[in-house]
Design a protein around this motif. Structure first.
Motif, short mmCIF file in Angstrom:
data_model
loop_
_atom_site.label_atom_id
_atom_site.label_comp_id
_atom_site.label_asym_id
_atom_site.label_seq_id
_atom_site.Cartn_x
_atom_site.Cartn_y
_atom_site.Cartn_z
N LEU A 1 0.82 -1.21 0.00
CA LEU A 1 0.00 0.00 0.00
C LEU A 1 0.85 1.26 0.00
N ARG B 1 -11.96 13.86 7.22
CA ARG B 1 -12.43 13.24 5.97
C ARG B 1 -11.47 13.52 4.82
N LEU C 1 -12.11 10.81 1.86
CA LEU C 1 -13.54 10.81 1.56
C LEU C 1 -14.00 12.20 1.12
N PRO D 1 -9.42 7.00 -1.48
CA PRO D 1 -9.46 6.54 -0.09
C PRO D 1 -9.00 5.09 0.07
N TYR D 2 -9.32 4.25 -0.92
CA TYR D 2 -8.97 2.83 -0.78
C TYR D 2 -7.51 2.56 -1.12
N ARG E 1 -5.14 4.55 0.43
CA ARG E 1 -4.38 5.22 1.49
C ARG E 1 -4.19 4.27 2.67
N PRO E 2 -3.02 4.30 3.26
CA PRO E 2 -2.79 3.45 4.45
C PRO E 2 -3.39 4.11 5.69
N VAL E 3 -4.66 4.48 5.55
CA VAL E 3 -5.36 5.22 6.60
C VAL E 3 -6.72 4.56 6.76
N ASN E 4 -7.14 4.31 7.98
CA ASN E 4 -8.48 3.76 8.20
C ASN E 4 -9.23 4.61 9.21
N THR E 5 -10.55 4.51 9.12
CA THR E 5 -11.40 5.37 9.94
C THR E 5 -12.32 4.54 10.83
N GLY F 1 -11.32 -5.68 5.49
CA GLY F 1 -10.19 -4.96 4.88
C GLY F 1 -9.11 -5.91 4.38
N ALA G 1 -10.95 -1.48 11.78
CA ALA G 1 -9.99 -0.51 11.24
C ALA G 1 -8.56 -0.90 11.60
N ASN H 1 -6.06 -3.61 9.81
CA ASN H 1 -5.32 -3.27 8.59
C ASN H 1 -3.98 -2.62 8.89
N ASN I 1 -15.23 2.11 1.11
CA ASN I 1 -14.18 2.85 0.41
C ASN I 1 -12.94 2.98 1.27
N ASP I 2 -13.17 3.19 2.55
CA ASP I 2 -12.07 3.33 3.50
C ASP I 2 -11.34 2.01 3.69
N LEU I 3 -12.08 0.91 3.52
CA LEU I 3 -11.50 -0.43 3.75
C LEU I 3 -11.13 -1.09 2.42
N TYR I 4 -10.51 -0.31 1.56
CA TYR I 4 -9.84 -0.82 0.36
C TYR I 4 -10.76 -1.31 -0.75
N CYS I 5 -12.04 -0.84 -0.77
CA CYS I 5 -12.91 -1.19 -1.88
C CYS I 5 -12.93 -0.05 -2.89
#
Lengths: 383, 310
Positions: free
Chosen positions: A7, A58, A63, A83-84, A86-90, A110, A156, A159, B213-217
Motif C-alpha cells: 500500500l 475526511r 472521503l 481513499p482505498y 491510502r494506508p489510513v483507516n477510519t 479490509g 480498522a 489493517n 471505500n475506507d476499507l480498500y474497496c
C-alpha cells in the motif's frame, strides 16, 4: 518489516497537512491548515460542531477532496490518492458496521479486500484485543453500542494503518461506557503504537486520551499543545473558555518587568507571571481557573502576596467532593470558585467574601478579543 | 387449572369475570380477521378450487361439466401448447432480466444521487401507470410502427438485420415480433422493479459505502460487496413483482406480437371464451401455470436466502 509494502506504507511517517483548505460554496470549513502529527502519537482535534474538525479528518481519509493544500504521509503526497489506496483507516461516528456480514467478516473485510488468503489468525487476535472473541458469529445488530464501537475499532485496526482516524467514536455511548472506552482506546493505542487522530467536541475526552490536542475554531487551529499546556496556558479566550472553565477579568497593564506584570482591574492591583502573559501592554485579560481560586471571610485571612478581589457569594452548590461558588464582584461580574472539600466552613449566598489566588496560577491574554468566545460552545458540547 | 392462578391474582372488581374476559379476548383477532378471511375465501379459495376441480372435469356448455377425474386433461393442456409455455417462459425471464438491468441503475441513481429531486424522480417513474395499461401498450404500436423514427433509425443502423437473424424482430419490422412483446412487457413492468429496488437502496446508509471505500474497496468493489448484498431484498422483491405478472401476461403478446409469439394466457383465453368444451383443458393450463410459478418462485427464494437479509 520492509520499508515499503503493497500500500505504499512507509516507516517513520508523520502525517503532515500543508495549507489544507476546504470550501463548500462560500463557506470555508477548513482554512489553510498546517499541522504535523508525529507518528505514534495520540492526537485530538477538538472543537465545537461545525469547526471543521470532521472535514479535516475526511480529507485525510480521502472521503473529501481538499479545495487546496496537500496531505503528506511521511514523505509521500497522498492528497489525490483514492481513499482505498491510502494506508489510513477510519472508525466512523456511528460505527458503520456492515449489517449483512457477521462480526468476523466485518473485521476481516479490509484484509480480504487486499487479497489476504488466511485471515483467521489476525481476526482472532484483533477480536481478542477488543475482548469480543466470543461474538465472532453474531451480526452487528445483535451487539450493544459499546460492543459495536469496539468492533468498528477492530475492523480498522486490523489493517495496521499508518494513521487511524477516529470520528467522534464515543459520541453515541452513554457517559459510563464512554469513560470505560476512553481508557480502553488509550490502552489499545499504547499497545499497537499507531498514530491515532481523534476528532471530538468533548474536551474531557480529548484531555483524557490525547498526547497532543489541537483546538479548532472556524476552520483554524486556535492552539496546539499537550492537555496540560492548553489548560494551564491557553493562548486565546476561546481556548480558555472551551477547555474547562475560566474566570476572565479584563484589565490594563500598569507595569511590566521581565518577571512580573501588574494589572489594574476593578480598582485593584493584580499581578501575574510575565512568562504566562501573552500581552504586556495596554488592555489585557487576566484569567484564572476556578479551582485555583480560594475564598476568605476576611481580608486578614488572605495569605500575603495573593491577588485579592472582594465580592458577595451569589450561589453555592455543594457537590460533595467540592463546593462551587459564584461570587459577584461589585462591578456585577461573577467569578466561579471551586473549593475542595477540606472541611472548611461553607459560605452561604449573601456572605461578603474575599477571593484570592496565587499570582503564579493566573494567565494573561491579549485584551482585544471577545471575552466570551467559546464559552457557549462548551456548554453546548457538554449538553 | 388456570382458575387458581387467576384467583390469586385478585382481579379488580370493575373488570368482567375472568372466564368471560378471556373468551372475549380470544374472539377479537377472529372478528378482526373476518372481513379479510371472507374476501380471501370468496375471491381466492373458491375460484382456485373451482379451477382445480374444473381441470379434471369433462363435458361442454350444452351438456354441462362433470367431475370425472379426467387427468388426461393435463396431457391435452401441455402437448399442443408447449410452444406457448416456452414463449411465456422466455418472455417473462427476458422481461425480468431486462427490467433488472434497466431498473437497477435508475433506482441506484435516484436513491444515491437524487438528492432533493428524489420524490419527483420517483413520481416520474410511477406517473405513467396512471394511464390505462391497455392504452400504454397500444401506444407502443405507434412508437414501433414501421414508418416511425425508431424503426427507421434501427434500420439505418442495420440493427434490425442482426436482431431479425436472432429471431427477435421480423425482417425490417419491429412490431408483431417477440422483440416488440418484450419491449412492451419491460415498459409495463419496469416500475414494479424500480420501486422495491429504490426502497432497499434508499435505506442503505451512505456511510457504509464510505466505510467500504475506507476499507480498500474501489467504487465497483463497494457496490459488489456492500450495496448489492444490502439491496438483495429489493432485487428479490422486484424480480418477483416483475416475473409473476409477466408469466401470466398476454396483453402485450396479443397487441405487440404475431401468430408465432402466442403465450399461455392467450391459449387459456381462447379455450375459455371461444370453445364450448375448452373449460377443463383451460383450467388444467391455469393450474399448471400456478403450480409451475409457485415452484419456481419457492426455489428462487430458497436459493436467494432472503431470510438472512430481511
Amino acid at each position: 518489516m520492509s520499508s515499503t509494502d503493497v500500500l505504499g506504507r512507509t516507516e517513520g511517517g508523520d502525517l503532515r497537512l500543508a495549507g489544507l483548505t476546504k470550501r463548500f460554496g462560500a463557506f470555508t470549513a477548513v482554512d489553510s491548515l498546517d499541522l504535523t502529527i508525529p507518528q505514534g502519537s495520540f492526537f485530538a482535534l477538538l472543537g465545537a460542531s461545525g469547526c471543521g474538525k470532521t472535514t479535516t479528518l475526511r480529507m485525510v481519509s480521502g472521503l473529501e477532496d481538499p479545495t487546496a493544500g496537500q496531505i503528506f504521509l511521511g514523505d509521500q503526497d497522498v492528497t489525490d490518492a483514492k481513499p482505498y489506496r491510502r494506508p489510513v483507516n477510519t472508525v466512523f461516528q456511528n460505527y458503520a458496521l456492515f449489517p449483512h456480514l457477521d462480526i468476523f467478516e466485518n473485521v476481516a473485510f479490509g484484509l480480504r479486500r487486499r487479497g489476504f488468503k488466511s485471515v483467521k489468525p489476525q481476526v482472532e487476535t484483533m477480536l481478542e484485543l477488543v475482548e469480543l472473541g466470543h461474538l465472532a458469529k453474531r451480526k452487528p445488530t445483535q451487539l450493544s453500542g459499546g460492543q459495536q464501537q469496539r468492533i468498528a475499532l477492530a475492523r480498522a485496526l486490523i489493517n495496521q494503518p499508518q494513521v487511524l482516524l477516529l470520528d467522534e467514536p464515543l459520541g453515541a455511548l452513554d457517559l459510563k461506557l464512554r469513560r470505560q472506552m476512553q481508557i480502553e482506546l488509550k490502552r489499545i493505542q499504547t499497545e499497537v503504537g499507531l498514530t491515532f487522530v481523534h476528532v471530538t467536541h468533548d474536551q474531557e475526552e480529548a484531555m483524557t486520551m490525547a498526547d497532543t490536542i489541537a483546538v479548532m475554531n472556524q476552520g483554524r487551529i486556535e492552539q496546539l499543545g499537550s492537555p496540560a499546556e492548553l489548560y494551564e496556558n491557553p493562548a486565546t479566550t476561546f481556548v480558555a473558555n472551551f477547555l474547562g472553565q475560566s474566570n476572565l477579568i479584563p484589565g490594563t497593564v500598569e507595569t511590566a518587568t521581565d518577571d512580573v506584570v501588574t494589572v489594574s482591574a476593578y480598582g485593584r492591583r493584580l499581578t501575574l507571571d510575565a512568562g504566562r502573559c501573552r500581552s504586556v501592554s495596554g488592555k489585557v485579560i487576566l484569567g484564572v481557573r476556578p479551582e485555583k481560586v480560594q475564598l476568605a471571610a476576611a481580608e486578614a485571612d488572605v495569605p500575603s502576596g495573593r491577588n485579592v478581589l472582594s465580592g458577595t457569594v451569589s450561589d453555592t452548590s455543594f457537590i460533595g467532593v467540592s463546593t462551587q461558588y459564584l461570587v459577584k464582584l461589585p462591578s456585577g461580574e461573577e467569578l466561579s470558585v471551586f473549593e475542595q472539600n477540606t472541611g472548611r466552613e461553607i459560605q452561604r449566598p449573601g456572605a461578603e467574601v474575599f477571593v484570592y489566588w496565587d499570582p503564579s496560577q493566573g494567565f494573561g491574554l491579549d485584551g482585544d478579543q471577545d471575552i466570551e468566545a467559546g464559552a457557549a460552545l462548551d456548554e453546548e458540547g457538554a449538553a | 387449572m388456570s382458575t387458581s392462578l387467576l384467583d390469586k391474582a385478585d382481579p379488580p372488581a370493575q373488570q368482567a369475570p375472568p372466564e368471560e374476559r378471556r373468551q372475549r379476548r380470544n374472539l377479537t383477532p377472529w372478528v378482526l380477521l373476518l372481513p379479510g378471511l371472507l374476501w380471501l375465501v370468496l375471491f381466492f379459495l373458491v375460484p382456485i378450487l373451482t379451477s382445480v376441480s374444473a381441470s379434471v372435469q369433462t363435458g361442454n356448455f350444452d351438456d354441462g361439466f362433470k367431475l370425472t377425474w379426467h387427468w388426461a386433461n393435463f396431457v391435452d393442456a401441455v402437448k399442443p401448447y408447449w410452444r406457448q409455455y416456452l414463449h411465456s417462459g422466455i418472455f417473462s425471464v427476458a422481461t425480468t432480466v431486462l427490467c433488472l438491468a434497466l431498473g437497477y441503475p435508475v433506482a441506484y441513481f435516484i436513491a444515491f444521487k437524487g438528492g432533493k429531486w428524489k420524490s419527483l424522480l420517483m413520481a416520474l417513474v410511477i406517473v405513467p401507470s396512471f394511464t390505462s395499461f391497455l392504452i400504454r401498450t397500444i401506444a407502443w404500436k405507434t412508437i414501433l410502427a414501421d414508418n416511425g423514427s425508431v424503426v427507421r433509425v434501427l434500420n439505418d443502423l442495420h440493427i434490425l438485420t442482426v436482431t431479425s437473424k436472432l429471431g427477435i424482430t421480423v425482417g425490417t419490422h419491429v412490431l408483431a415480433s417477440p422483440g416488440a412483446v418484450v419491449c412492451g412487457m419491460v415498459y409495463n413492468f419496469l416500475p414494479f422493479m424500480i420501486l422495491p429496488l429504490y426502497t432497499s437502496l434508499e435505506k442503505i446508509d451512505p456511510r457504509l459505502l464510505e466505510a467500504g471505500n475506507d476499507l480498500y474497496c474501489s467504487t465497483f468493489q463497494t457496490w459488489r460487496r456492500i450495496t448489492l448484498p444490502l439491496s438483495m431484498p429489493g432485487v428479490i422483491g422486484g424480480t418477483l413483482l416483475t416475473f409473476i405478472p409477466a408469466v401470466g401476461d398476454y396483453v402485450n403478446a396479443q397487441l405487440l406480437g404475431n401468430a408465432s409469439t402466442g403465450v399461455v394466457g392467450q391459449s387459456i383465453e381462447n379455450l375459455f371464451l371461444r370453445k364450448t368444451d375448452g373449460y377443463p383443458v383451460g383450467s388444467a393450463m391455469s393450474v399448471i401455470m400456478m403450480v409451475g410459478t409457485l415452484v419456481l418462485v419457492m426455489m428462487y427464494i430458497r436459493k436467494a436466502g432472503t431470510e438472512d437479509l430481511i
